[in-house]
Design a protein around this motif. Structure first.
Motif, PDB file in Angstrom:
ATOM      1  N   VAL A  58     -18.225  12.493 -89.479  1.00  0.00           N
ATOM      2  CA  VAL A  58     -17.982  11.479 -89.982  1.00  0.00           C
ATOM      3  C   VAL A  58     -18.460  10.458 -89.789  1.00  0.00           C
ATOM      4  O   VAL A  58     -19.670  10.686 -89.128  1.00  0.00           O
ATOM      5  CB  VAL A  58     -16.424  10.745 -89.485  1.00  0.00           C
ATOM      6  CG1 VAL A  58     -15.368  11.356 -90.707  1.00  0.00           C
ATOM      7  CG2 VAL A  58     -16.342   9.947 -88.109  1.00  0.00           C
ATOM      8  N   GLU A  59     -19.532  10.070 -91.283  1.00  0.00           N
ATOM      9  CA  GLU A  59     -19.989   8.122 -91.122  1.00  0.00           C
ATOM     10  C   GLU A  59     -19.539   7.391 -90.886  1.00  0.00           C
ATOM     11  O   GLU A  59     -18.374   6.765 -91.174  1.00  0.00           O
ATOM     12  CB  GLU A  59     -21.421   8.404 -91.662  1.00  0.00           C
ATOM     13  CG  GLU A  59     -21.960   7.448 -91.310  1.00  0.00           C
ATOM     14  CD  GLU A  59     -23.072   6.795 -92.718  1.00  0.00           C
ATOM     15  OE1 GLU A  59     -23.026   7.853 -93.375  1.00  0.00           O
ATOM     16  OE2 GLU A  59     -24.185   5.837 -92.609  1.00  0.00           O
ATOM     17  N   VAL A  60     -20.103   6.409 -89.521  1.00  0.00           N
ATOM     18  CA  VAL A  60     -19.384   5.202 -89.652  1.00  0.00           C
ATOM     19  C   VAL A  60     -20.225   4.159 -90.682  1.00  0.00           C
ATOM     20  O   VAL A  60     -21.110   4.408 -90.427  1.00  0.00           O
ATOM     21  CB  VAL A  60     -19.015   4.442 -87.925  1.00  0.00           C
ATOM     22  CG1 VAL A  60     -18.887   3.759 -87.775  1.00  0.00           C
ATOM     23  CG2 VAL A  60     -18.908   5.937 -86.920  1.00  0.00           C
ATOM     24  N   ILE A 119     -23.236   7.519 -86.691  1.00  0.00           N
ATOM     25  CA  ILE A 119     -23.630   5.983 -86.157  1.00  0.00           C
ATOM     26  C   ILE A 119     -24.600   5.395 -86.685  1.00  0.00           C
ATOM     27  O   ILE A 119     -25.762   5.964 -86.061  1.00  0.00           O
ATOM     28  CB  ILE A 119     -23.133   5.785 -85.341  1.00  0.00           C
ATOM     29  CG1 ILE A 119     -21.585   6.129 -84.537  1.00  0.00           C
ATOM     30  CG2 ILE A 119     -23.211   3.822 -84.362  1.00  0.00           C
ATOM     31  CD1 ILE A 119     -21.595   6.010 -83.052  1.00  0.00           C
ATOM     32  N   ASN A 120     -25.235   4.229 -87.741  1.00  0.00           N
ATOM     33  CA  ASN A 120     -25.852   3.016 -88.344  1.00  0.00           C
ATOM     34  C   ASN A 120     -26.356   2.992 -87.205  1.00  0.00           C
ATOM     35  O   ASN A 120     -25.439   1.869 -86.674  1.00  0.00           O
ATOM     36  CB  ASN A 120     -25.585   3.088 -89.847  1.00  0.00           C
ATOM     37  CG  ASN A 120     -25.376   3.684 -90.615  1.00  0.00           C
ATOM     38  OD1 ASN A 120     -26.423   4.530 -91.586  1.00  0.00           O
ATOM     39  ND2 ASN A 120     -23.920   4.113 -91.037  1.00  0.00           N
ATOM     40  N   VAL A 121     -27.648   2.450 -86.709  1.00  0.00           N
ATOM     41  CA  VAL A 121     -28.070   1.589 -86.308  1.00  0.00           C
ATOM     42  C   VAL A 121     -29.682   1.201 -86.752  1.00  0.00           C
ATOM     43  O   VAL A 121     -29.794   1.842 -87.570  1.00  0.00           O
ATOM     44  CB  VAL A 121     -29.436   2.773 -84.914  1.00  0.00           C
ATOM     45  CG1 VAL A 121     -29.691   1.708 -83.597  1.00  0.00           C
ATOM     46  CG2 VAL A 121     -27.836   2.982 -84.148  1.00  0.00           C
ATOM     47  N   LEU A 151     -27.572   9.670 -84.136  1.00  0.00           N
ATOM     48  CA  LEU A 151     -27.837   7.891 -84.504  1.00  0.00           C
ATOM     49  C   LEU A 151     -28.568   7.922 -85.493  1.00  0.00           C
ATOM     50  O   LEU A 151     -29.720   8.926 -86.043  1.00  0.00           O
ATOM     51  CB  LEU A 151     -28.035   7.442 -83.931  1.00  0.00           C
ATOM     52  CG  LEU A 151     -27.490   6.439 -82.557  1.00  0.00           C
ATOM     53  CD1 LEU A 151     -28.056   6.348 -80.549  1.00  0.00           C
ATOM     54  CD2 LEU A 151     -26.247   6.355 -81.717  1.00  0.00           C
ATOM     55  N   GLU A 152     -28.068   7.121 -87.118  1.00  0.00           N
ATOM     56  CA  GLU A 152     -28.668   6.978 -88.439  1.00  0.00           C
ATOM     57  C   GLU A 152     -29.597   5.925 -87.886  1.00  0.00           C
ATOM     58  O   GLU A 152     -28.938   4.669 -87.808  1.00  0.00           O
ATOM     59  CB  GLU A 152     -27.924   7.475 -89.245  1.00  0.00           C
ATOM     60  CG  GLU A 152     -26.725   8.533 -89.287  1.00  0.00           C
ATOM     61  CD  GLU A 152     -26.465   8.183 -90.759  1.00  0.00           C
ATOM     62  OE1 GLU A 152     -26.528   7.549 -91.535  1.00  0.00           O
ATOM     63  OE2 GLU A 152     -25.501   9.310 -90.663  1.00  0.00           O
ATOM     64  N   VAL A 153     -30.490   6.514 -87.756  1.00  0.00           N
ATOM     65  CA  VAL A 153     -31.929   5.128 -88.217  1.00  0.00           C
ATOM     66  C   VAL A 153     -32.660   5.220 -89.933  1.00  0.00           C
ATOM     67  O   VAL A 153     -32.617   6.378 -90.233  1.00  0.00           O
ATOM     68  CB  VAL A 153     -33.443   4.880 -87.311  1.00  0.00           C
ATOM     69  CG1 VAL A 153     -32.051   4.917 -86.032  1.00  0.00           C
ATOM     70  CG2 VAL A 153     -33.468   6.275 -87.549  1.00  0.00           C
ATOM     71  N   LEU A 180     -32.715  10.889 -89.526  1.00  0.00           N
ATOM     72  CA  LEU A 180     -32.817   9.959 -91.027  1.00  0.00           C
ATOM     73  C   LEU A 180     -32.674   9.761 -91.892  1.00  0.00           C
ATOM     74  O   LEU A 180     -32.342  10.470 -92.825  1.00  0.00           O
ATOM     75  CB  LEU A 180     -34.780  10.622 -90.831  1.00  0.00           C
ATOM     76  CG  LEU A 180     -35.481   9.364 -91.170  1.00  0.00           C
ATOM     77  CD1 LEU A 180     -35.728   8.415 -90.574  1.00  0.00           C
ATOM     78  CD2 LEU A 180     -36.734  10.301 -91.202  1.00  0.00           C
ATOM     79  N   ASP A 181     -32.379   9.127 -92.066  1.00  0.00           N
ATOM     80  CA  ASP A 181     -31.221   7.869 -93.039  1.00  0.00           C
ATOM     81  C   ASP A 181     -31.974   7.413 -94.417  1.00  0.00           C
ATOM     82  O   ASP A 181     -33.109   7.326 -94.624  1.00  0.00           O
ATOM     83  CB  ASP A 181     -29.903   6.712 -92.885  1.00  0.00           C
ATOM     84  CG  ASP A 181     -29.261   6.435 -93.590  1.00  0.00           C
ATOM     85  OD1 ASP A 181     -28.881   7.631 -94.094  1.00  0.00           O
ATOM     86  OD2 ASP A 181     -28.651   5.909 -92.930  1.00  0.00           O
ATOM     87  N   ASP A 182     -31.089   7.715 -96.069  1.00  0.00           N
ATOM     88  CA  ASP A 182     -32.099   7.580 -96.755  1.00  0.00           C
ATOM     89  C   ASP A 182     -33.611   8.036 -97.132  1.00  0.00           C
ATOM     90  O   ASP A 182     -34.443   6.893 -97.538  1.00  0.00           O
ATOM     91  CB  ASP A 182     -32.023   5.760 -97.000  1.00  0.00           C
ATOM     92  CG  ASP A 182     -30.365   4.893 -97.035  1.00  0.00           C
ATOM     93  OD1 ASP A 182     -29.429   5.403 -96.465  1.00  0.00           O
ATOM     94  OD2 ASP A 182     -31.069   3.776 -96.712  1.00  0.00           O
ATOM     95  N   LEU A 201     -31.497  15.597 -91.331  1.00  0.00           N
ATOM     96  CA  LEU A 201     -32.067  14.498 -92.811  1.00  0.00           C
ATOM     97  C   LEU A 201     -30.536  14.392 -93.259  1.00  0.00           C
ATOM     98  O   LEU A 201     -30.428  14.934 -93.941  1.00  0.00           O
ATOM     99  CB  LEU A 201     -33.258  15.354 -93.504  1.00  0.00           C
ATOM    100  CG  LEU A 201     -34.135  14.506 -94.183  1.00  0.00           C
ATOM    101  CD1 LEU A 201     -34.768  13.264 -93.581  1.00  0.00           C
ATOM    102  CD2 LEU A 201     -35.118  15.034 -94.761  1.00  0.00           C
ATOM    103  N   LYS A 202     -31.293  12.600 -93.771  1.00  0.00           N
ATOM    104  CA  LYS A 202     -29.848  12.648 -94.644  1.00  0.00           C
ATOM    105  C   LYS A 202     -30.662  11.972 -96.226  1.00  0.00           C
ATOM    106  O   LYS A 202     -31.193  11.279 -96.530  1.00  0.00           O
ATOM    107  CB  LYS A 202     -29.326  11.414 -93.846  1.00  0.00           C
ATOM    108  CG  LYS A 202     -28.290  11.642 -93.566  1.00  0.00           C
ATOM    109  CD  LYS A 202     -27.112  10.724 -93.021  1.00  0.00           C
ATOM    110  CE  LYS A 202     -26.108  10.710 -93.928  1.00  0.00           C
ATOM    111  NZ  LYS A 202     -24.935  10.053 -93.459  1.00  0.00           N
ATOM    112  N   VAL A 203     -30.603  12.843 -96.821  1.00  0.00           N
ATOM    113  CA  VAL A 203     -31.107  13.130 -98.401  1.00  0.00           C
ATOM    114  C   VAL A 203     -30.289  12.020 -98.932  1.00  0.00           C
ATOM    115  O   VAL A 203     -29.447  11.717 -99.235  1.00  0.00           O
ATOM    116  CB  VAL A 203     -31.421  14.103 -99.016  1.00  0.00           C
ATOM    117  CG1 VAL A 203     -31.825  13.572-100.519  1.00  0.00           C
ATOM    118  CG2 VAL A 203     -32.172  14.977 -98.350  1.00  0.00           C
TER     119      VAL A 203
HETATM  120 MG    MG Z   1     -26.184   5.607 -92.489  1.00  0.00          MG
END
Ligand code: MG
Ligand code: C2E
Ligand code: MG
Ligand code: MG
Length: 281
Positions: A58-60, A119-121, A151-153, A180-182, A201-203
């Protein structure tokens, strides 16, 4: 007044701008006390395996319930919190609350608990000198298994300064995984991949939603997967809304996806009833 606004476009426009600026300033001020007033809560969005949609994690996602404005989007308040520096405390609250929830799931559901908690940071958090120590402190206090954490940055975050890069390296040395987000929305995406050591990697959804209709988006999505395979980075496709997109992503080689097709952000209780088996004890 009314005559001035109706008769002169410029005055009318200024008044609009003024209202917008005032609302932003007001939200920014209200953010300062939002933690103390207990106005934040967390939602969780499933990340699934393709093609069957089995839960992988899951993503928070943080939510702010403003007493007058109702739910304010994180796309609005996160940038404000970054500007007024409140993001450091808010981010700490997110980390601690998410880790507490993750630890609870690990205790109750064992091997069936969400395997990944993303978790987004924010860059401001990463750049804090004490950030890594703080993360260790939260891990110790909550008893969460760090192997489940991601940890998503965002790439823009990492590009902001050299300090976050150091923090990323240190977190990974300590057994935490970083995403690595977005990906694809920033300026120097591909070269960044070669300098910043990440696990996932989040495309970005702009490529994914384009993938079905738009040729360039499809080509990018297809080539990224080869790239990540070569670098041994896991790829997650964001913003998957249709079966057609999911099928194309799977055909292109994606095995992880996230989007409204598989589930909107939901409360912990909803996640438990949708994704998790009945607790053993
Ligand atoms: Mg995110
Ligand atoms: P993000 O990290 O890229 O999170 C994914 C966003 O896409 C979420 O928006 C999610 O609700 C949305 N989304 C998921 N699936 C779909 C879909 O199929 N279609 C569309 N159109 N959207 C989808 P949300 O929750 O509004 O969050 C927006 C952004 O705010 C996040 O983007 C993230 O950058 C930031 N954010 C959220 N929570 C936190 C937090 O705790 N800390 C920090 N620093 N940033 C956060
Ligand atoms: Mg994203
Ligand atoms: Mg985003």
């Amino acid at each position: 007044e009314a005559k001035a606004r109706g008769g002169d476009r410029r005055h009318w426009f200024d008044a609009e701008m003024d209202e917008q600026a005032q609302r932003t300033a007001r939200l920014s001020t209200d953010l300062l006390g939002a933690l103390d007033r207990d106005e934040f809560f967390l939602l969780f969005q499933p990340i699934v395996e393709l093609p069957h949609g089995r839960a992988a994690g899951v993503e928070v996602l943080l939510r702010w319930r403003h007493p007058e404005h109702g739910l304010v989007s994180p796309d609005v308040f996160i940038p404000l919190a970054e500007r007024n520096a409140r993001i450091v405390e808010i981010g700490r609250w997110v980390l601690e609350s998410a880790c507490r929830q993750a630890a609870e799931w690990q205790r109750r559901f064992g091997a069936q608990a969400p395997a990944k908690i993303s978790i987004n940071v924010s860059a401001r958090q990463l750049a804090e000198p004490g950030f890594v120590a703080e993360v260790e402190d939260i891990l110790a206090r909550t008893g969460v298994d760090r192997a489940a954490l991601l940890l998503e940055v965002t790439e823009t975050a990492v590009l902001e300064a050299g300090a976050p890069l150091e923090a990323v390296r240190e977190l990974r040395e300590r057994g935490l995984r970083v995403a690595l987000d977005d990906f694809g929305t920033g300026q120097s995406s591909l070269s960044l991949l070669l300098t910043v050591p990440v696990d996932v990697l989040k495309v970005d959804k702009s490529f994914v939603s384009g993938a079905a209709a738009d040729h360039a988006g499809a080509v990018i999505v297809e080539h990224l997967i080869g790239f990540t395979n070569g670098l041994r980075i896991e790829a997650v496709a964001e913003g998957v809304e249709t079966e057609d997109q999911a099928n194309r992503l799977h055909a292109a080689g994606y095995s992880l996806a996230q989007g409204y097709l598989f589930g909107r952000p939901a409360t912990a209780t909803e996640i438990e009833s949708r994704m998790l088996p009945a607790p053993v004890a």
